[in-house]
Design a protein around this motif. Structure first.
Motif, mmCIF file in Angstrom:
data_model
loop_
_atom_site.group_PDB
_atom_site.id
_atom_site.type_symbol
_atom_site.label_atom_id
_atom_site.label_comp_id
_atom_site.label_asym_id
_atom_site.label_seq_id
_atom_site.Cartn_x
_atom_site.Cartn_y
_atom_site.Cartn_z
ATOM 1 N N LEU A 19 -3.870 -1.538 4.008
ATOM 2 C CA LEU A 19 -3.149 -0.599 4.852
ATOM 3 C C LEU A 19 -4.099 0.328 5.592
ATOM 4 C CD1 LEU A 19 -0.407 0.494 5.749
ATOM 5 C CD2 LEU A 19 -0.380 1.916 3.682
ATOM 6 N N ALA A 20 -5.246 0.615 5.006
ATOM 7 C CA ALA A 20 -6.201 1.523 5.634
ATOM 8 C C ALA A 20 -6.602 1.044 7.018
ATOM 9 C CB ALA A 20 -7.430 1.687 4.742
ATOM 10 N N GLY A 21 -6.755 -0.274 7.181
ATOM 11 C CA GLY A 21 -7.122 -0.809 8.486
ATOM 12 C C GLY A 21 -6.078 -0.511 9.540
ATOM 13 N N TYR A 22 -4.788 -0.689 9.168
ATOM 14 C CA TYR A 22 -3.718 -0.445 10.137
ATOM 15 C C TYR A 22 -3.578 1.035 10.475
ATOM 16 C CZ TYR A 22 -2.367 -5.283 9.469
ATOM 17 O OH TYR A 22 -2.375 -6.657 9.439
ATOM 18 N N LEU A 23 -3.949 1.904 9.573
ATOM 19 C CA LEU A 23 -3.882 3.337 9.850
ATOM 20 C C LEU A 23 -5.069 3.810 10.684
ATOM 21 C CD1 LEU A 23 -2.698 4.683 6.367
ATOM 22 C CD2 LEU A 23 -1.309 4.082 8.357
ATOM 23 N N GLY A 52 0.825 -1.201 0.000
ATOM 24 C CA GLY A 52 0.000 0.000 0.000
ATOM 25 C C GLY A 52 0.857 1.247 0.000
ATOM 26 N N THR A 53 0.178 2.385 0.002
ATOM 27 C CA THR A 53 0.853 3.673 -0.024
ATOM 28 C C THR A 53 0.337 4.539 1.110
ATOM 29 O OG1 THR A 53 1.037 3.547 -2.430
ATOM 30 C CG2 THR A 53 1.394 5.699 -1.416
ATOM 31 N N LEU A 54 1.249 5.120 1.873
ATOM 32 C CA LEU A 54 0.893 6.015 2.972
ATOM 33 C C LEU A 54 0.366 7.341 2.432
ATOM 34 C CD1 LEU A 54 3.980 5.321 5.267
ATOM 35 C CD2 LEU A 54 1.614 4.615 5.708
ATOM 36 N N LEU A 75 4.976 -6.825 7.138
ATOM 37 C CA LEU A 75 4.888 -5.499 6.539
ATOM 38 C C LEU A 75 6.034 -4.615 7.010
ATOM 39 C CD1 LEU A 75 1.120 -4.427 6.709
ATOM 40 C CD2 LEU A 75 2.335 -5.604 4.857
ATOM 41 N N SER A 76 6.444 -3.681 6.138
ATOM 42 C CA SER A 76 7.426 -2.676 6.565
ATOM 43 C C SER A 76 6.778 -1.611 7.439
ATOM 44 C CB SER A 76 8.094 -2.032 5.344
ATOM 45 O OG SER A 76 7.149 -1.428 4.484
ATOM 46 N N TRP A 77 5.465 -1.483 7.412
ATOM 47 C CA TRP A 77 4.769 -0.580 8.331
ATOM 48 C C TRP A 77 4.718 -1.235 9.714
ATOM 49 C CZ3 TRP A 77 3.686 4.277 8.813
ATOM 50 C CH2 TRP A 77 2.754 4.700 9.763
ATOM 51 N N GLY A 78 5.395 -0.634 10.675
ATOM 52 C CA GLY A 78 5.407 -1.181 12.027
ATOM 53 C C GLY A 78 6.176 -2.475 12.169
ATOM 54 N N ALA A 79 6.921 -2.885 11.131
ATOM 55 C CA ALA A 79 7.616 -4.177 11.143
ATOM 56 C C ALA A 79 6.695 -5.249 11.710
ATOM 57 C CB ALA A 79 8.914 -4.102 11.949
ATOM 58 N N LEU A 80 5.473 -5.286 11.188
ATOM 59 C CA LEU A 80 4.428 -6.112 11.795
ATOM 60 C C LEU A 80 4.207 -7.422 11.053
ATOM 61 C CD1 LEU A 80 1.453 -5.967 10.134
ATOM 62 C CD2 LEU A 80 1.516 -3.643 11.016
#
Length: 383
Positions: A82-86, A30-32, A54-59
């Motif tokens: 990605l929307a869910g994690y944001l 996804g894209t931030l 994921l690279s977001w949050g190293a999750l």
């Protein structure tokens, strides 16, 4: 990992056919909002286990594990986009820091100087603050294949971010082997004295995150003689109490739901169930030791967790409120999953009796967490 051995598969139990381990796959997830790209790396072994990071949050976004019949299911909570994690992160699968868990009043003193942290849990700092490591974009620095594929991610936490002193360079390495063990290794170095406590905050449901079953009938073992009681804000009081004769005694395999609503215990009431730290060892150890074992009697999945850290926080998902809709379209609610977080004792920076969270230049902080999966051959009854 001795003392909590795996249950051997017996004759007659279905075993999935062996497949060749696939090479890691790196894709765009996804894209931030600021245009930066979030990537996903998929690790697969030859035993039917697949992990997506994921690279977001190293999750850890997904973890597919076979049951006793060889049928895989995703056993961690999370989202398909990605929307869910944001929007509703909830620490699902995340690497949390700079200081995992709670710091009283968001303040600590180091070398005579008091530091004020972001407070995001009532009066306290929780999991690194309002924008901790779980809400940062990490950089993928290495992806390796072979029989134990891995991915390493790095985040440089600048001096003063969320109130912490010193620039901290942290890495998270996920490695999947043919023994169905996912190892997560956190390391960190600093350019000035600071505090650090990193852990993984995956929420597990061994029946499958889309099964609709709660974790109340999961069977839990924690090989700890003591736990740390908490005040009304869930900060440890400083005491170490014996688990014997309390709802916190998991030295023998115990059904999670057996005492989770023990309303006469003020500590259960304060946590709305289990949200407490157990003392497995007195201090960090050189190598991982067993910290917890979980079994789902219905699917037969067993998870054994090891770490070199002294404590483990057991959180039974008490604050999940059905506002987060997960990968399978289910609204996650209380007791839909559990987190077992190997770490230092909460509020250690303010309570020297618990040890030290200090990291100095020239030192390397390390927390090695092992998640080993197996299956039991038959449904068993535990009290």
């Amino acid at each position: 990992m001795r003392g909590m051995g795996l249950v051997a598969l017996c004759a007659g139990v279905a075993i999935p056919a062996l497949v060749q381990a696939a090479e890691p796959v790196r894709t765009v997830f996804g894209t931030l909002p600021d245009g930066r790209t979030v990537e996903e790396v998929t690790l697969t072994n030859g035993k039917g286990v697949t992990a997506r990071i994921l690279s977001w949050g190293a999750l850890l976004r997904t973890l597919d594990v076979p049951d006793r019949a060889g049928t895989p299911a995703d056993v961690v909570l999370g989202y398909n986009d990605l929307a869910g994690y944001l929007a509703k992160p909830n620490y699902f699968g995340a690497s949390v820091g700079r200081y995992a868990n709670r710091v009283r009043a968001g303040r600590f003193t180091l070398d005579g100087q008091t530091y004020a942290l972001a407070t995001n849990d009532g009066p306290n700092a929780l999991h690194g603050g309002a924008a901790g490591f779980d809400k940062r974009l990490w950089t993928i620095t290495a992806v390796t294949g072979g029989t134990a594929p891995s991915v390493t991610l790095r985040y440089v936490n600048p001096d003063g971010e969320e109130g912490y002193p010193g620039t901290l360079s942290a890495t998270a390495t996920y490695r999947l082997d043919e023994a169905n063990t996912l190892t997560v290794t956190y390391e960190a170095t600093t350019d000035r004295p600071t505090i650090v406590n990193l852990t993984n905050h995956s929420f597990f449901n061994l029946a499958g995150e889309g099964s609709g079953r709660s974790i109340l009938d999961h069977v839990l073992t924690i090989p700890a003689e003591r736990y740390t009681p908490v005040d009304a804000t869930l900060i440890p009081t400083g005491a170490h109490l014996p688990v014997a004769g309390t709802p916190f005694d998991f030295r023998k395999p115990t059904v999670i739901g057996a005492h989770i609503r023990a309303g006469r215990d003020v500590l259960i009431v304060r946590g709305r169930g289990y949200d407490h730290n157990w003392m497995v060892t007195d201090a960090p150890t050189a190598d991982p030791h067993p910290v917890a074992r979980v079994e789902d009697p219905h699917s037969g999945r067993i998870l054994e967790i090891g770490s070199n850290q002294p404590g483990v926080q057991f959180y039974a998902g008490n604050f999940l409120d059905a506002t987060a809709v997960g990968k399978s379209g289910l609204a996650y609610r209380q007791s839909d999953a559990l987190a077992l977080e190997p770490e230092l004792v909460p509020d250690t920076p303010n309570q020297p009796a618990f040890g030290s969270a200090r990291l100095d230049p020239g030192q390397t902080y390390r927390n090695t967490i092992t998640y080993r999966f197996s299956t039991s051959p038959a449904h068993r009854t535990h009290r």
